[in-house]
Write a protein that holds these residues in place. Structure first.
Motif, mmCIF file in Angstrom:
data_model
loop_
_atom_site.group_PDB
_atom_site.id
_atom_site.type_symbol
_atom_site.label_atom_id
_atom_site.label_comp_id
_atom_site.label_asym_id
_atom_site.label_seq_id
_atom_site.Cartn_x
_atom_site.Cartn_y
_atom_site.Cartn_z
ATOM 1 N N UNK A 146 0.926 -1.355 0.091
ATOM 2 C CA UNK A 146 -0.068 0.020 -0.050
ATOM 3 C C UNK A 146 0.929 1.367 0.220
ATOM 4 N N UNK A 147 1.941 1.191 0.560
ATOM 5 C CA UNK A 147 2.855 2.377 1.124
ATOM 6 C C UNK A 147 3.102 3.147 -0.242
ATOM 7 N N UNK A 148 3.676 2.635 -1.380
ATOM 8 C CA UNK A 148 4.228 3.479 -2.533
ATOM 9 C C UNK A 148 2.991 3.748 -3.112
ATOM 10 N N UNK A 149 1.627 3.612 -3.112
ATOM 11 C CA UNK A 149 0.407 4.057 -3.592
ATOM 12 C C UNK A 149 0.187 5.401 -2.936
ATOM 13 N N UNK A 150 0.359 5.678 -1.704
ATOM 14 C CA UNK A 150 -0.256 6.602 -0.791
ATOM 15 C C UNK A 150 0.976 7.328 -0.058
ATOM 16 N N UNK A 151 2.075 7.170 -0.720
ATOM 17 C CA UNK A 151 3.227 7.680 0.226
ATOM 18 C C UNK A 151 3.306 9.245 0.293
ATOM 19 N N UNK A 152 2.841 9.771 -0.850
ATOM 20 C CA UNK A 152 2.768 11.354 -0.861
ATOM 21 C C UNK A 152 1.479 11.904 0.073
ATOM 22 N N UNK A 153 0.694 10.967 0.563
ATOM 23 C CA UNK A 153 -0.547 11.714 1.219
ATOM 24 C C UNK A 153 -0.136 11.954 2.824
ATOM 25 N N UNK A 154 -0.487 13.355 2.933
ATOM 26 C CA UNK A 154 -0.378 13.694 4.295
ATOM 27 C C UNK A 154 -0.753 13.045 5.591
ATOM 28 N N UNK A 155 -1.909 12.120 5.106
ATOM 29 C CA UNK A 155 -2.573 11.584 6.195
ATOM 30 C C UNK A 155 -1.742 10.226 6.764
ATOM 31 N N UNK A 156 -0.910 9.970 6.144
ATOM 32 C CA UNK A 156 0.115 8.968 6.781
ATOM 33 C C UNK A 156 1.430 9.267 7.399
ATOM 34 N N UNK A 157 1.339 10.606 7.332
ATOM 35 C CA UNK A 157 2.508 11.126 7.898
ATOM 36 C C UNK A 157 3.319 10.703 9.187
ATOM 37 N N UNK A 158 2.132 10.692 10.183
ATOM 38 C CA UNK A 158 2.669 10.127 11.367
ATOM 39 C C UNK A 158 3.030 8.723 11.528
ATOM 40 N N UNK A 159 2.531 7.943 10.564
ATOM 41 C CA UNK A 159 2.922 6.552 10.548
ATOM 42 C C UNK A 159 4.415 6.166 9.973
ATOM 43 N N UNK A 160 5.046 7.382 9.386
ATOM 44 C CA UNK A 160 6.122 6.944 8.796
ATOM 45 C C UNK A 160 7.383 6.315 9.515
ATOM 46 N N UNK A 161 7.493 6.987 10.809
ATOM 47 C CA UNK A 161 8.225 6.319 11.681
ATOM 48 C C UNK A 161 8.248 4.928 12.313
ATOM 49 N N UNK A 162 6.745 4.625 12.322
ATOM 50 C CA UNK A 162 6.477 3.247 12.678
ATOM 51 C C UNK A 162 6.636 2.073 11.541
ATOM 52 N N UNK A 163 6.465 2.925 10.507
ATOM 53 C CA UNK A 163 6.630 1.945 9.067
ATOM 54 C C UNK A 163 7.998 1.637 8.952
ATOM 55 N N UNK A 164 8.698 2.611 9.293
ATOM 56 C CA UNK A 164 10.173 2.485 8.919
ATOM 57 C C UNK A 164 10.769 1.299 10.000
ATOM 58 N N UNK A 165 10.260 1.455 11.257
ATOM 59 C CA UNK A 165 10.616 0.349 12.327
ATOM 60 C C UNK A 165 9.982 -1.063 11.791
ATOM 61 N N UNK A 166 8.933 -1.060 11.474
ATOM 62 C CA UNK A 166 8.255 -2.378 11.005
ATOM 63 C C UNK A 166 9.193 -2.832 9.632
ATOM 64 N N UNK A 167 9.624 -1.985 8.946
ATOM 65 C CA UNK A 167 10.616 -2.310 7.904
ATOM 66 C C UNK A 167 11.847 -2.885 8.267
ATOM 67 N N UNK A 168 12.366 -2.351 9.298
ATOM 68 C CA UNK A 168 13.714 -3.089 9.790
ATOM 69 C C UNK A 168 13.557 -4.246 10.187
ATOM 70 N N UNK A 169 12.548 -4.667 11.197
ATOM 71 C CA UNK A 169 12.144 -5.678 11.663
ATOM 72 C C UNK A 169 11.970 -6.759 10.747
ATOM 73 N N UNK A 170 11.032 -6.305 9.593
ATOM 74 C CA UNK A 170 11.051 -7.374 8.523
ATOM 75 C C UNK A 170 12.184 -7.759 7.919
ATOM 76 N N UNK A 171 13.149 -6.789 7.716
ATOM 77 C CA UNK A 171 14.404 -7.266 6.958
ATOM 78 C C UNK A 171 15.285 -8.273 7.927
#
Length: 1024
Positions: A766-791
């Protein structure tokens, strides 16, 4: 099991599937050929003798075979032209001279009886030439000794997929041994899970699956591949494609092209052909927009022309746009020559062609039938193929379509459309659809099949409504006063109200134009531009199209845009151009004449738009280029014009073409940014009228971004709930400790890792489709954390799991992870001592002199930690300022914010100490002068801006004030170095630059702290 063995197993499977189709197997090492040879000479010689019994005794057969082989091995004009010449030869259209000097066309292939040919499939076929690297083809399918199909396979369990196999065919085999592909009908690439076929050398986005619209849409994996082999590699399909469906455009004027059919085009063309041969009068083809209806008409015409049962027909390819006429000309000129292809320039020329009973193809627009009269030709073997049949087609006798039908009253009519048109006054289904066809549709290629086949990409609807406030009472009062002042009577007032009270006045408001254009630039630079995509802008009318173009070019010349361009590194500048209809009529607005483009100028403009490196990135239109302009590299369409029904449908499908950039970016979706609020209208417009199960639910290819944002939020919340028991977890801090804590939790809770992985993969899609949407701004930090866990989970996965996950996510996963997993940081509350340069030590000494208690242990030279410094400052505050006072509260909050500041390097530590020193001085000053207001005055702009931003920081701000202030100072200073005509222009430039920085940091350029920041800049920067 080794990778090579797995590939070999899949090769063996394809051979097993091929044998029941009529192919016989011969191992590559056992073929009757030298490894340097392209042709199986014995098989070819046998076919020449067997298929030409009446004349072969007059020939030196060996000389004929040598001539054929020489033609096969010649690639001097390039592979496409050589391929065209050899396939022309295989179709029996080349003549050979016998011993008596008489020319005969010889058959090399039996098209009527596929089993009358020698059909061989071989594996591991070697090819060698002295001085070149030896290669080995995985599978080759031979017809009468000629290699007509080359297959490259990858293991179903390997990391590489079908696209890697296709690239090997293009970049290795066809590049190094092009003469092996001159007889090639098509090539096949498969990884055992997917199969695609295409022309050797064609980009991978043009390689397509081969399926059947009669099969289950959900067929996948090995079953799908086996079915594709059974459909595509049956000798009848290969021979049918060779005979009628491989077309070329080598007529000059551009790049040589080879066209292969998509399976729905092949199915529909056959149905049209069969309907005509059986005496049918009409048929409707409904294929989803963007899936190739124009080329379908060309394939159908090719079939009809080749069949003697149609008795030398006249085929009229009818469009409402001259561009489609031009698109077809090269194909027919290459295939038929000029004698059988006609492109009338005027209505009079069209009438002459029909009256003179010409045969072949007439490619024209429906407009040329105006005033054609009746019964120009009453032949029954006139077949009219109408593109975009929902437009300009009606049963009314006075309409253009009505006049066309009157001119050729006994013609058969076939309509092509992909637009929902049941509710139009002119019902295309009734006009073209045969009552005997299910739903009056002869052939249907649905939205869902088109998306599954990756023939088109989904379109995301991104609402950006433009709001405005209107005080009706005040407006009416001011208008009444104006009318009274000029002594206007009621009729005059009514005229003015109608003229200037229309929607046009709202759209033409300069503030609205600037707001929309600024949003367009910001949105485009944040996403589409970085991937090499281009954009269309749809304005309300011609005047606004010009105004938008001017404003966009003004904004695109700004400093903030140049920064993005420098970062991407493709262009020094980018620009917008307008494309509108301008007539030669005397009544044409003189202001519009400057924007009139000749046909050559328009073609050049479109060519530049289609060229990635060209700086033309925006085409601004109002009606032109909304239909028929095929621009695969268009990634986003900015819609600022109310549209309905089929006009809206045609417009929103502009970005749904597939595309791969020269750098390898794969376009996975298109975006329509909606400034009007057309979501409900879109859902009505995209209904597939041929599918009962989608009536009322939309066509399935347009998704509202709001729905994707909601799905992202819901999925994110599930992950938050899953990790709720992780002690002390802060989703805004994606450091080592957070990653380790989550990993420990997932390791100790059975099933949790799989749940986490499943939901993260959904977020990643979903993220690449909505990355420029301001409504998900507050989720970016958590998404990055989840990304490193997934790695970490990804690295621990088995090879089988990794293959499955990569297959689901594609290259996007690692790209997202790399982009959003940041360096691990050390927070200010650390216990390690601060390590500083000489300047930092000086500040530290001064700071300690103010707030560190004097003790006997002061002789210890060890530097304090950040936490210790803040503890001393807090102690000084508690001692010197009355607790509970406003002054105390304000300073305590500043200390808290400083404690939360992240320190990653010596520069951060230096800024930390400088800020701590300012707070300490304020506290000491407050202690000495308890009745004075606390004010921190900095001796530089950055310091003051930091204070302003800190004092007005909105909730959830995630940037340090000083970083933001430094960026504002740098950008505003640079902007004001430009030449300005007046003070107002300087002020506007400064405000625009400041707004750009605020948006960059995810802050709104309205309200606080933006207003106070701008006020300070206008008061201090502009008088420097």
């Amino acid at each position: 099991m080794a990778k090579g063995i797995r590939e070999r197993e899949f090769q063996n499977l394809m051979i097993q599937w091929s044998l029941p189709l009529g192919w016989s197997y011969t191992a590559g090492r056992s073929l009757p050929r030298e490894t340097t040879q392209t042709v199986l000479t014995g098989h070819l010689r046998d076919a020449v003798v067997r298929l030409n019994p009446a004349v072969i005794d007059r020939f030196d057969v060996d000389a004929v075979v040598d001539e054929i082989i020489a033609t096969v091995n010649a690639v001097d004009g390039g592979l496409v032209r050589a391929n065209e010449q050899v396939l022309h030869l295989l179709r029996g259209r080349k003549e050979f001279r016998d011993a008596d000097g008489v020319w005969h066309a010889l058959k090399l292939v039996d098209f009527e009886h596929p089993t009358g040919n020698t059909l061989v499939v071989s594996d591991e076929v070697p090819i060698t030439v002295p001085g070149k690297t030896s290669r080995r083809f995985d599978l080759v399918y031979w017809i009468n000794g000629l290699p007509v199909v080359v297959v490259e396979v990858k293991s179903p369990t390997a990391k590489s997929g079908w696209a890697d196999a296709a690239r090997e065919i293009n970049d290795v085999y066809a590049a190094e041994y092009p003469w092996f592909f001159t007889a090639n009908v098509f090539s096949v690439a498969s990884d055992g899970l997917k199969l695609r076929f295409g022309a050797a050398g064609a980009p991978t986005n043009l390689w397509q699956p081969f399926r059947s619209t009669a099969d289950d849409e959900n067929l996948a994996g090995q079953s799908d591949v086996q079915r594709s082999v059974e459909l595509l590699l049956t000798p009848a399909t290969v021979l049918g494609m060779l005979a009628d469906f491989v077309l070329f455009d080598t007529s000059g004027g551009g790049t040589d092209k080879k066209y292969l059919p998509r399976y729905p085009q092949m199915e529909a063309a056959h149905l049209i052909h069969e309907r005509v041969v059986e005496g049918g009068q009409k048929g409707l083809i409904w294929h989803h927009q963007g899936s190739g209806k124009t080329l379908l008409m060309v394939f159908a015409a090719s079939l009809l022309l080749a069949d003697t049962r149609t008795d030398s027909p006249t085929i009229i390819l009818c469009s409402d746009r001259t561009q489609l006429v031009r698109q077809t000309s090269g194909v027919f000129t290459s295939a038929l020559g000029d004698a059988y292809f006609h492109q009338p320039a005027t209505g009079a020329e069209l009438r002459r062609l029909l009256a003179e009973d010409v045969r072949g193809v007439i490619s024209t627009t429906v407009h040329k039938f105006a005033d054609a009269g009746k019964n120009l030709s009453t032949r029954e073997n006139i077949i009219v193929l109408v593109d975009e049949a929902h437009r300009t087609q009606s049963a009314r006798s006075e309409s253009l379509a009505g006049q066309m039908r009157a001119a050729v009253p006994k013609a058969r009519f076939f309509g092509m459309t992909g637009t929902p048109v049941r509710n139009l006054a002119t019902d295309t289904f009734a006009l073209f659809g045969d009552e005997g066809d299910p739903g009056r549709v002869l052939h249907r290629y649905s939205v869902s099949r088109s998306l599954r086949d990756e023939a088109t990409v989904p379109v995301m609807l991104d609402p950006h409504p433009v709001g405005f406030e209107l005080d009706d009472a005040a407006l009416q009062a001011e208008f009444d006063q104006f009318a009274d002042d000029f002594d206007l009577d009621d009729p005059d007032r009514e005229i003015l109200s109608r003229k200037f009270g229309r929607l046009t006045s709202v759209f033409a408001n300069p503030d609205r134009i600037e707001a929309v254009c600024q949003d367009i630039v910001d949105h485009y630079l944040a996403g589409a531009y970085r991937n090499g995509l281009k954009a269309q802008v749809v304005a309300y009318n011609r005047e606004l199209a010009v105004a938008y173009t001017d404003k966009l070019n003004e904004l695109l010349a700004g400093f903030d845009v140049s920064q993005v361009l420098a970062e991407v590194g493709t262009h020094d500048r980018i620009c917008a151009e307008v494309n509108i209809s301008v007539s030669d009529a005397k009544t044409e607005d003189p202001a519009m004449r400057a924007y009139q483009l000749s046909e050559a100028e328009e073609e050049e403009q479109k060519r530049r738009f289609l060229t990635p490196k060209d700086p033309l990135c925006f085409l601004v239109v109002t009606a032109k280029l909304l239909t028929g302009f095929d621009a695969p590299n268009e990634g986003v369409l900015y819609l600022d014009k109310p549209l309905k029904a089929h006009n809206l449908f045609q417009t929103i499908t502009r970005p749904n073409r597939t595309w791969i950039s020269p750098e390898g970016f794969v376009k996975s979706s298109g975006v329509v940014v909606d400034y009007i609020g057309l979501a409900e209208e879109v859902q009505r417009a995209v209904q597939d009228p041929t599918a009962e199960d989608t009536i009322g639910r939309g066509g399935g290819f347009v998704t509202d971004l709001t729905a994707l944002v909601a799905e992202f939020r819901t999925t994110f919340a599930r992950l938050e709930d899953l990790l709720a028991d992780v002690d002390g977890l802060d989703l805004s801090v994606h450091g080592y400790e957070s990653v380790r804590a989550i990993n420990n939790f997932l390791d100790t809770h059975p099933g949790a890792a799989e749940v986490f992985s499943t939901d993260y993969r959904l977020l990643a899609r979903l993220y690449p489709l909505i990355t420029t949407d301001k409504r998900i701004g507050k989720y970016r930090g958590g998404f990055a954390l989840f990304g490193s866990v997934y790695t970490t989970l990804f690295k621990k996965s088995s090879d089988e799991d990794r293959k499955e996950r990569l297959g689901e996510l594609g290259p996007m996963v690692l790209e997202i992870i790399n982009a959003h997993v940041h360096s691990f940081s050390v927070v200010a509350g650390q216990e390690e001592p601060l390590v500083l340069d000489s300047q930092g030590i000086t500040i530290l000494k001064e700071l300690l002199a103010l707030v560190r208690p004097k003790t006997d242990s002061d002789s210890d030279d060890a530097p304090p930690s950040a936490a210790e410094i803040l503890d001393h400052i807090k102690a000084a505050l508690d001692k010197g300022v009355e607790p509970g006072s406003a002054k105390y509260t304000a300073l305590a909050e500043r200390i808290k914010q400083l404690r939360d500041r992240i320190i990653q390097n010596s520069q951060d530590a230096l800024e930390f100490l400088a800020e701590a020193l300012r707070i300490a001085r304020t506290i000491v000053n407050a202690e000495k002068h308890p009745d004075e207001t606390v004010v921190v005055v900095d001796d530089d702009h950055v310091g003051v801006l930091s204070r302003i931003i800190e004092d007005h920081a909105p909730p959830g701000v995630t940037v340090t004030e000083r970083n933001l202030a430094e960026e504002i100072d740098r950008v505003v200073t640079h902007t004001l170095k430009q030449s300005w005509d007046n003070a107002d222009a300087r002020n506007r430039g400064a405000r625009r630059a400041t707004a750009t920085v605020f948006r960059k940091f995810g802050l709104k350029p309205v309200g606080e702290p933006y207003d106070s920041t701008v006020s300070y800049i206008e008061a201090h920067y502009l008088v420097d």
